[in-house]
Design an enzyme around this catalytic site. Structure first.
Site, PDB file in Angstrom:
ATOM      1  N   SER A 169      -6.013   2.386   6.879  1.00 52.39           N
ATOM      2  CA  SER A 169      -6.344   0.982   7.162  1.00 52.39           C
ATOM      3  C   SER A 169      -6.033   0.700   8.621  1.00 52.39           C
ATOM      4  CB  SER A 169      -5.491   0.073   6.267  1.00 52.39           C
ATOM      5  OG  SER A 169      -5.533  -1.257   6.762  1.00 52.39           O
ATOM      6  N   TYR A 225       2.296  -2.857   2.768  1.00 58.16           N
ATOM      7  CA  TYR A 225       1.002  -2.160   2.846  1.00 58.16           C
ATOM      8  C   TYR A 225       0.849  -1.465   4.198  1.00 58.16           C
ATOM      9  CZ  TYR A 225      -4.135  -1.679   2.819  1.00 58.16           C
ATOM     10  OH  TYR A 225      -5.421  -1.199   2.883  1.00 58.16           O
TER      11      TYR A 225
HETATM   12  P1  NDP Z   1      -9.863  -1.625  -4.889  1.00 59.30           P
HETATM   13  O1  NDP Z   1      -8.681  -2.443  -5.241  1.00 59.30           O
HETATM   14  O2  NDP Z   1     -11.227  -2.169  -5.141  1.00 59.30           O
HETATM   15  O3  NDP Z   1      -9.779  -0.199  -5.603  1.00 59.30           O
HETATM   16  C1  NDP Z   1      -8.575   0.519  -5.578  1.00 59.30           C
HETATM   17  C2  NDP Z   1      -8.763   1.792  -6.385  1.00 59.30           C
HETATM   18  O4  NDP Z   1      -7.497   2.479  -6.400  1.00 59.30           O
HETATM   19  C3  NDP Z   1      -9.163   1.516  -7.814  1.00 59.30           C
HETATM   20  O5  NDP Z   1     -10.109   2.465  -8.248  1.00 59.30           O
HETATM   21  C4  NDP Z   1      -7.860   1.684  -8.568  1.00 59.30           C
HETATM   22  O6  NDP Z   1      -8.114   2.173  -9.890  1.00 59.30           O
HETATM   23  C5  NDP Z   1      -7.159   2.767  -7.744  1.00 59.30           C
HETATM   24  N1  NDP Z   1      -5.713   2.716  -7.963  1.00 59.30           N
HETATM   25  C6  NDP Z   1      -4.861   1.742  -7.573  1.00 59.30           C
HETATM   26  N2  NDP Z   1      -3.635   1.993  -8.056  1.00 59.30           N
HETATM   27  C7  NDP Z   1      -3.719   3.160  -8.764  1.00 59.30           C
HETATM   28  C8  NDP Z   1      -2.799   3.925  -9.510  1.00 59.30           C
HETATM   29  N3  NDP Z   1      -1.519   3.562  -9.675  1.00 59.30           N
HETATM   30  N4  NDP Z   1      -3.233   5.057 -10.116  1.00 59.30           N
HETATM   31  C9  NDP Z   1      -4.528   5.436 -10.005  1.00 59.30           C
HETATM   32  N5  NDP Z   1      -5.442   4.761  -9.299  1.00 59.30           N
HETATM   33  C10 NDP Z   1      -5.037   3.624  -8.702  1.00 59.30           C
HETATM   34  O7  NDP Z   1      -9.655  -1.244  -3.355  1.00 59.30           O
HETATM   35  P2  NDP Z   1     -10.666  -0.807  -2.189  1.00 59.30           P
HETATM   36  O8  NDP Z   1     -11.823  -0.080  -2.751  1.00 59.30           O
HETATM   37  O9  NDP Z   1     -10.835  -1.953  -1.317  1.00 59.30           O
HETATM   38  O10 NDP Z   1      -9.712   0.207  -1.404  1.00 59.30           O
HETATM   39  C11 NDP Z   1      -9.910   1.605  -1.334  1.00 59.30           C
HETATM   40  C12 NDP Z   1      -9.079   2.118  -0.171  1.00 59.30           C
HETATM   41  O11 NDP Z   1      -9.531   1.523   1.044  1.00 59.30           O
HETATM   42  C13 NDP Z   1      -7.595   1.786  -0.276  1.00 59.30           C
HETATM   43  O12 NDP Z   1      -6.822   2.887   0.139  1.00 59.30           O
HETATM   44  C14 NDP Z   1      -7.434   0.620   0.683  1.00 59.30           C
HETATM   45  O13 NDP Z   1      -6.116   0.542   1.183  1.00 59.30           O
HETATM   46  C15 NDP Z   1      -8.436   0.994   1.755  1.00 59.30           C
HETATM   47  N6  NDP Z   1      -8.891  -0.134   2.585  1.00 59.30           N
HETATM   48  C16 NDP Z   1      -9.664  -1.123   2.041  1.00 59.30           C
HETATM   49  C17 NDP Z   1     -10.123  -2.174   2.824  1.00 59.30           C
HETATM   50  C18 NDP Z   1     -10.974  -3.288   2.284  1.00 59.30           C
HETATM   51  O14 NDP Z   1     -11.291  -4.228   3.009  1.00 59.30           O
HETATM   52  N7  NDP Z   1     -11.384  -3.234   1.023  1.00 59.30           N
HETATM   53  C19 NDP Z   1      -9.782  -2.249   4.260  1.00 59.30           C
HETATM   54  C20 NDP Z   1      -8.957  -1.159   4.726  1.00 59.30           C
HETATM   55  C21 NDP Z   1      -8.545  -0.155   3.909  1.00 59.30           C
HETATM   56  P3  NDP Z   1      -7.408   1.658 -11.227  1.00 59.30           P
HETATM   57  O15 NDP Z   1      -6.940   0.250 -11.012  1.00 59.30           O
HETATM   58  O16 NDP Z   1      -8.485   1.851 -12.227  1.00 59.30           O
HETATM   59  O17 NDP Z   1      -6.289   2.643 -11.403  1.00 59.30           O
END
Ligand code: NDP
Length: 248
Positions: free
Chosen positions: A146, A159
């Site tokens: 990020s 974060y």
């Molecule tokens: P979402 O919240 O939409 O998705 C997060 C994903 O991570 C889900 O599939 C969730 O699956 C999985 N996840 C979270 N916790 C766990 C866990 N304990 N075990 C297994 N899986 C887990 O987030 P984004 O798609 O936005 O984010 C994806 C990446 O991009 C992240 O690393 C985020 O930090 C990064 N990012 C996003 C930005 C944005 O604007 N969206 C900006 C900068 C970085 P489930 O809940 O089914 O387990």
């Protein structure tokens, strides 16, 4: 940034594949020919992804897993080794935001969970699949970070700190493998229309943001065999590699 690489015959592991950026990366990699190992907790989300991949003529293996289950992450590498013997691409995308609050107000439980999912789980995953990535002809690791890893943003303490730690683990891992065929790079997706972004910026109009599919289309090429850079940070909003120290 090149177009989607040919991933026919490749095996890719994508975490956080149940929604958001990870789901679109998994789908686009499968469409490009990869067999995708899709990891997340939400079985319904993984099954929806599986349906989409099958409809596109691709293949996936679903791994419902809480990344806080560290022993399961340790076992995952062995399971992949037994079945496939190598791994061509890792997309370490899963992450959590925690609470947006002053550093002094963060609850210990939240801080620890953010560190567990964003840092410790990724370190253990790297450790678990590193031998498999090095077995591949052109192993590629893409670690989703990020912009706040490098830009202190008020109230994003847990974060931001977790992403800064993740960045350095990935860059040190890149340095340790710079003489191998494995290439390890970080990517900053930038603001993207997902659940996490809505949680971070509830007042924002999601319609103004790039979609997960737009962003995934910039991430997937980093899995290509033509990527020579390692230890780099690709910044999607600026569409360029950031100027960071070379791995040494
Ligand atoms: P979402 O919240 O939409 O998705 C997060 C994903 O991570 C889900 O599939 C969730 O699956 C999985 N996840 C979270 N916790 C766990 C866990 N304990 N075990 C297994 N899986 C887990 O987030 P984004 O798609 O936005 O984010 C994806 C990446 O991009 C992240 O690393 C985020 O930090 C990064 N990012 C996003 C930005 C944005 O604007 N969206 C900006 C900068 C970085 P489930 O809940 O089914 O387990």
């Amino acid at each position: 940034m090149p177009a989607a690489p040919d991933l026919n015959g490749k095996l890719a592991l994508v975490t956080g594949a149940s929604r958001g950026i990870g789901r679109e990366v998994a789908l686009q990699m499968a469409v490009a020919g990869a067999h995708v190992i899709a990891v997340a907790r939400t079985v319904g989300g993984l099954e929806e992804l599986d349906d989409k991949i099958a409809a596109a003529g691709g293949q996936a293996t679903l791994v419902p897993l809480d990344l806080k289950d560290f022993a399961a992450i340790d076992r995952l590498g062995g399971v992949i080794a037994e079945r496939w013997g190598k791994l061509d691409a890792l997309v370490a995308n899963a992450g959590m935001l925690g609470t947006i609050t002053p550093v002094t107000q963060l609850k210990a439980k939240t801080f620890e969970e953010v560190m567990a999912v964003n840092v410790t789980a990724n370190w253990r995953l790297i450790r678990s699949v590193d031998p498999l990535l090095r077995q591949a002809e052109a192993g590629r690791a893409i670690i989703v970070s990020s912009g706040v890893a490098h830009n202190p943003k008020a109230y994003f303490g847990a974060y931001a700190a977790s992403k800064a730690a993740l960045d350095m683990i990935a860059r040190v891992w890149a340095a340790e493998n710079r003489k191998s065929a494995l290439r390890v790079n970080l990517v900053n997706p930038g603001p993207t229309r997902t659940h996490m972004r809505a949680q971070a910026m509830p007042g924002e109009d999601p319609g103004t943001l790039p979609t997960p599919a737009d962003v995934a289309a910039k991430i997937v090429p980093l899995a290509g065999a033509d990527i020579t850079r390692t230890g780099g940070i690709f910044d999607i909003p600026q569409d360029r590699w950031l100027d960071v120290a070379e791995p040494q």
